[in-house]
Scaffold this motif. Structure first.
Motif, mmCIF file in Angstrom:
data_model
loop_
_atom_site.group_PDB
_atom_site.id
_atom_site.type_symbol
_atom_site.label_atom_id
_atom_site.label_comp_id
_atom_site.label_asym_id
_atom_site.label_seq_id
_atom_site.Cartn_x
_atom_site.Cartn_y
_atom_site.Cartn_z
ATOM 1 N N GLU A 171 24.960 49.048 50.247
ATOM 2 C CA GLU A 171 23.507 49.159 50.240
ATOM 3 C C GLU A 171 22.743 47.857 49.602
ATOM 4 O O GLU A 171 22.890 47.371 48.593
ATOM 5 C CB GLU A 171 22.882 50.349 49.275
ATOM 6 C CG GLU A 171 23.084 51.618 49.682
ATOM 7 C CD GLU A 171 22.944 52.611 48.675
ATOM 8 O OE1 GLU A 171 21.766 53.000 48.579
ATOM 9 O OE2 GLU A 171 23.853 53.194 48.182
ATOM 10 N N GLU A 229 28.991 54.331 42.864
ATOM 11 C CA GLU A 229 28.161 53.303 43.126
ATOM 12 C C GLU A 229 27.879 52.269 41.835
ATOM 13 O O GLU A 229 27.599 52.572 40.948
ATOM 14 C CB GLU A 229 26.730 53.887 43.446
ATOM 15 C CG GLU A 229 25.682 52.894 44.032
ATOM 16 C CD GLU A 229 24.193 53.565 44.742
ATOM 17 O OE1 GLU A 229 24.483 54.655 44.746
ATOM 18 O OE2 GLU A 229 23.525 52.849 44.871
ATOM 19 N N LYS A 260 25.047 60.354 39.425
ATOM 20 C CA LYS A 260 24.314 60.082 40.375
ATOM 21 C C LYS A 260 23.627 61.142 40.994
ATOM 22 O O LYS A 260 24.300 62.159 41.204
ATOM 23 C CB LYS A 260 25.212 59.369 41.561
ATOM 24 C CG LYS A 260 24.420 58.618 42.439
ATOM 25 C CD LYS A 260 25.189 58.245 43.701
ATOM 26 C CE LYS A 260 24.439 57.909 44.897
ATOM 27 N NZ LYS A 260 22.942 58.006 45.017
HETATM 28 MG MG MG Z 1 22.061 54.955 47.243
#
Ligand code: MG
Ligand code: ADP
Length: 480
Positions: free
Chosen positions: A12, A216, A267
């Motif tokens: 991302e 992430e 998350k």
């Molecule tokens: Mg994301």
């Protein structure tokens, strides 16, 4: 036995767009480091009641540019949505983003790996949103907030999980950065936080297409950190799974001192954000004609330029890469060629000489005093035999210092090449006569001494001797 896994990575990328004003209001976009905190803030940036957003047309155009450059479909009907969460950097308590109807979908980016192979990474979506403010934590219980960044137009570019190694992640990020810079959409300055790259990472058994639980990693401030953090995270997950543990879905940070990732927070899933279409903004309906005209104005992209430089100018891959790395350099080079410079000769002086002077002085190609025409003129007097290649380096350095034209410098400093056969011969004869031992040794077979004589002759000519004549006359004298 420790098992090997396949890496599954999706990137991302958040890129601030270099517009004059913010995404939904006329507040200016300012430099995050230089500007006084909270000096570029209008009521809308603070979520004051009664303020209403208006879409920034320039930002939409930039988003279309990027979508097209990544081979995406541009969606003529797209909508903004509210992403709801509470955090002090977000005064409205929602971020205006795009969710179900992003501006661009289904594109791709081709990356080239160190072994020369290339690979296509699919781009899932490109959407517009607004940036949040910036928090500075000054003590355990106090933070400062700067809303200059709140509302700055932001592009989020999301890849499919097609990336299979830290090297591929690095190549994807650097290639995307280059394209954004070519398009004039983003400066690519990771340190300033205007470009942020976040890898989503999981592992799986080779030969399966499982999408396992991922983490992430955020706050990576350089591409080398992206590489290191991705490598580390892949290793951590493999060791965890091999020792009977399980990866948990979370956001992790990077500790540069300890060279490891660490857990930051669990998350959220998309449904936690309670996305819904922003009732303050009508759907954005684009006209195909506008999209088409933006497509026509796209610059030649780095990959195409790289190929053309090799095919049309006969440059090596390495040289072509050096010249196309930055659009400003490529443009400068192309102007020099248009002004009559031989592409290969111009490339050599640029890469071997000017790049060094630029980095030493901290000047960019557009700031330095040598112009494309100036370089073409220099090459022309080299070609005409007015100066030799060695003296040309001195002249170029002087051009860089003063901005004077090559011919002027040559005249002023008396640097013109000596091509007077009689004068050169006299000098050579004197050197040969003054060095009887070297001459005897040379004639007895120690041919390496030829360099000694060339050096002596060039020194006597203060470097200005016509190299061809010097060599020719020297051979003649030495062989007698
Ligand atoms: Mg994301
Ligand atoms: P979110 O919006 O919650 O961040 P997305 O499903 O939109 O999640 O995916 C975000 C990024 O994560 C994309 O780049 C995608 O390719 C990548 N991704 C999704 N699933 C995985 C997975 N299992 N492993 C690695 N990357 C993944």
């Amino acid at each position: 036995m420790s098992k090997q896994y396949e890496a599954v990575i999706g990137l991302e990328v958040h890129a601030e767009m270099m517009t004059e004003s913010k995404m939904f209001t006329g507040a200016p976009v300012v430099d995050s480091i230089e500007a006084e905190p909270n000096s570029a803030v209008l009521p809308l940036c603070l979520g004051m009641p009664g303020t209403l957003p208006v879409i920034n047309k320039q930002a939409v155009e930039y988003a279309i540019r990027v979508g097209l450059a990544l081979g995406c479909e541009i969606n003529l009907y797209n909508r903004f949505a509210r992403k709801n969460y509470f955090y002090p950097d977000l005064p409205k308590s929602y971020q205006i983003s795009q969710y179900e109807e992003p501006i661009a979908t289904n594109g791709h980016l081709d990356i080239t790996l160190a072994d020369g192979t290339s690979k296509r990474i699919r781009v899932r979506r490109v959407h517009m949103e607004e940036d949040t403010g910036k928090l500075t934590h000054i003590s355990a219980n106090a933070s400062l907030v700067d809303y200059n960044r709140a509302g700055v137009p932001l592009l989020e570019i999301v890849s499919e999980p097609d990336i299979r190694s830290a090297e591929e992640a690095h190549a994807y990020a650097t290639t995307l950065r280059q394209i954004l810079r070519y398009l004039g959409v983003n400066s690519g300055d990771l340190e300033k936080g205007v470009l942020r790259v976040e890898p989503n990472i999981s592992i799986r058994e080779p030969g399966t297409d499982d999408l396992n639980t991922r983490t992430e990693v955020k706050n990576l401030n350089s591409f080398s950190v992206l590489f290191k953090a991705t490598e580390y995270e892949l290793m951590r997950q493999a060791e965890l799974v091999n020792s009977g543990g399980a990866v948990v879905q979370e956001t992790r940070g990077w500790n540069e001192d300890e060279k490891r990732t660490f857990s930051q927070r669990a998350k959220e899933d998309a449904h936690d954000y309670r996305y819904f279409p922003d009732p303050d903004l009508p759907p954005l309906m684009l006209e195909q004609d506008w999209v088409d005209s933006i497509a026509l104005q796209l610059p030649e992209l780095p990959a195409a330029k790289l190929l053309r430089y090799q095919q049309t100018f006969g440059l090596s891959l390495y040289d072509a890469q050096q010249l196309t790395e930055e659009l400003a350099v490529a443009k400068w080079f192309e102007s020099a060629v248009s002004a009559g410079a031989d592409p290969k000769a111009a490339t050599n002086l640029l890469i071997n000489n000017l790049f060094g002077m630029m980095s030493e002085s901290g000047l960019t190609i557009d700031e330095m005093k040598v112009s494309p025409r100036g370089l073409a003129d220099l090459l022309q007097i080299i070609d005409a035999g007015t100066i030799n290649k060695n003296i040309a380096k001195t002249v170029l350095a002087e051009m860089f210092e003063t901005g004077n034209a090559a011919a002027e410098i040559v005249k002023e400093k008396g640097l013109a090449q000596v091509s007077d056969e009689g004068a050169i011969l006299a000098i050579i004869q004197k050197i040969v006569a003054d060095n009887p031992n070297e001459l005897a040794a040379y004639r007895a077979g120690k041919t390496k001494l030829r360099g000694f004589f060339v050096g002596q002759a060039m020194r006597a000519l203060r470097g200005k001797g016509n190299p061809k004549l010097v060599n020719q006359l020297l051979d003649q004298e030495l062989s007698e």
